[in-house]
Design a protein around this motif. Structure first.
Motif, PDB file in Angstrom:
ATOM      1  N   THR A 150      31.457  45.346 109.088  1.00  0.00           N
ATOM      2  CA  THR A 150      31.737  45.539 107.668  1.00  0.00           C
ATOM      3  C   THR A 150      32.745  46.661 107.452  1.00  0.00           C
ATOM      4  O   THR A 150      32.903  47.540 108.290  1.00  0.00           O
ATOM      5  CB  THR A 150      30.453  45.891 106.879  1.00  0.00           C
TER       6      THR A 150
ATOM      7  N   CYS B  97      22.306  48.850 110.332  1.00  0.00           N
ATOM      8  CA  CYS B  97      23.577  49.383 110.808  1.00  0.00           C
ATOM      9  C   CYS B  97      23.359  50.056 112.156  1.00  0.00           C
ATOM     10  O   CYS B  97      22.491  50.914 112.294  1.00  0.00           O
ATOM     11  CB  CYS B  97      24.151  50.377 109.804  1.00  0.00           C
TER      12      CYS B  97
ATOM     13  N   ARG C 267      30.423  49.935 100.447  1.00  0.00           N
ATOM     14  CA  ARG C 267      28.995  50.279 100.502  1.00  0.00           C
ATOM     15  C   ARG C 267      28.122  49.242  99.802  1.00  0.00           C
ATOM     16  O   ARG C 267      27.021  48.957 100.253  1.00  0.00           O
ATOM     17  CB  ARG C 267      28.771  51.682  99.920  1.00  0.00           C
TER      18      ARG C 267
ATOM     19  N   GLN D  32      27.493  46.539 102.253  1.00  0.00           N
ATOM     20  CA  GLN D  32      26.547  46.989 103.268  1.00  0.00           C
ATOM     21  C   GLN D  32      25.116  47.012 102.721  1.00  0.00           C
ATOM     22  O   GLN D  32      24.180  46.605 103.407  1.00  0.00           O
ATOM     23  CB  GLN D  32      26.954  48.367 103.788  1.00  0.00           C
TER      24      GLN D  32
ATOM     25  N   TYR E 208      26.683  45.854 112.255  1.00  0.00           N
ATOM     26  CA  TYR E 208      25.317  45.541 111.854  1.00  0.00           C
ATOM     27  C   TYR E 208      24.694  44.550 112.828  1.00  0.00           C
ATOM     28  O   TYR E 208      25.415  43.778 113.479  1.00  0.00           O
ATOM     29  CB  TYR E 208      25.286  44.964 110.437  1.00  0.00           C
TER      30      TYR E 208
ATOM     31  N   ASP F  41      31.902  49.212 110.502  1.00  0.00           N
ATOM     32  CA  ASP F  41      30.494  49.500 110.746  1.00  0.00           C
ATOM     33  C   ASP F  41      29.873  48.213 111.269  1.00  0.00           C
ATOM     34  O   ASP F  41      30.095  47.131 110.708  1.00  0.00           O
ATOM     35  CB  ASP F  41      29.793  49.963 109.465  1.00  0.00           C
TER      36      ASP F  41
END
Length: 186
Positions: free
Chosen positions: A141, A159, A146, A149, A178, A176
């Motif tokens: 992501t 995460c 945010r 996420q 996940y 990021d």
């Protein structure tokens, strides 16, 4: 939502549907928090067409009134993948071991803005993951998105950490990462 038809497709169908897929992708990623550039969209076309040819590639599409309104696609991480390279969260070697059947990478999930906030994205992702034989799934992501996420976190994803994009045409320098464990019934 009975007015949305969810369908599983293979890579050959994805290539055939590419103009429609691209149109939805571009609409979904043209505004905040994504705001990709024209260069990003050109790079998506080349990248996606390569990804459509990956072994065990799958594409889930959502149609409403005959038109494509959303898509989700991915494939298993191959042996020797660079997916985990540079992840800032240490883990044991077994965590990173891929055999081509262990982890499904969800590469894209996008719903046209005119059809967002109606549960279509979640239906697409659930149907896609239900079609997979892997025991876990991963996705990358935008660290600045945010709200996206938080959506994944509400859906049970966790995460793992941040990593460099790993390819020069990436729309951002970091992602990021996940992870979601899939039910053993797969």
């Amino acid at each position: 939502m009975p007015d949305v038809q969810i369908t599983l497709n293979d890579g050959a169908t994805a290539l055939r549907l590419f103009p429609e897929l691209f149109s939805v992708y571009k609409a979904g990623f043209s505004r905040p928090p994504h705001s990709q550039t024209e260069t990003d969209f050109v790079n998506f076309e080349a990248r996606a067409k390569r990804q459509f040819q990956q072994p065990e590639f799958g594409l889930m599409t959502a149609h409403r009134d005959g038109g494509l309104v959303g898509l989700c696609f991915g494939y298993p991480l191959p042996v020797g993948t660079g997916w985990w390279n540079g992840l800032d969260t240490p883990a044991d070697e077994d965590f990173y071991a891929e055999d081509g059947t262990r982890t499904c990478a969800v590469i894209e999930l996008v719903v046209h803005p005119d059809h967002q906030r109606q549960g279509i994205g979640r239906r697409l992702l659930t149907a896609f993951l239900d079609s997979r034989a892997e025991t876990r799934a991963t996705l990358a992501t935008n660290p600045e998105a945010r709200s996206v996420q938080q959506m994944y976190e509400r859906w049970g994803w966790r995460c793992l950490g941040r990593k460099p994009a790993g390819f020069p045409t990436a729309p951002r320098p970091f992602f990021d990462i996940y992870l979601l464990d899939l039910p053993v019934t797969h």
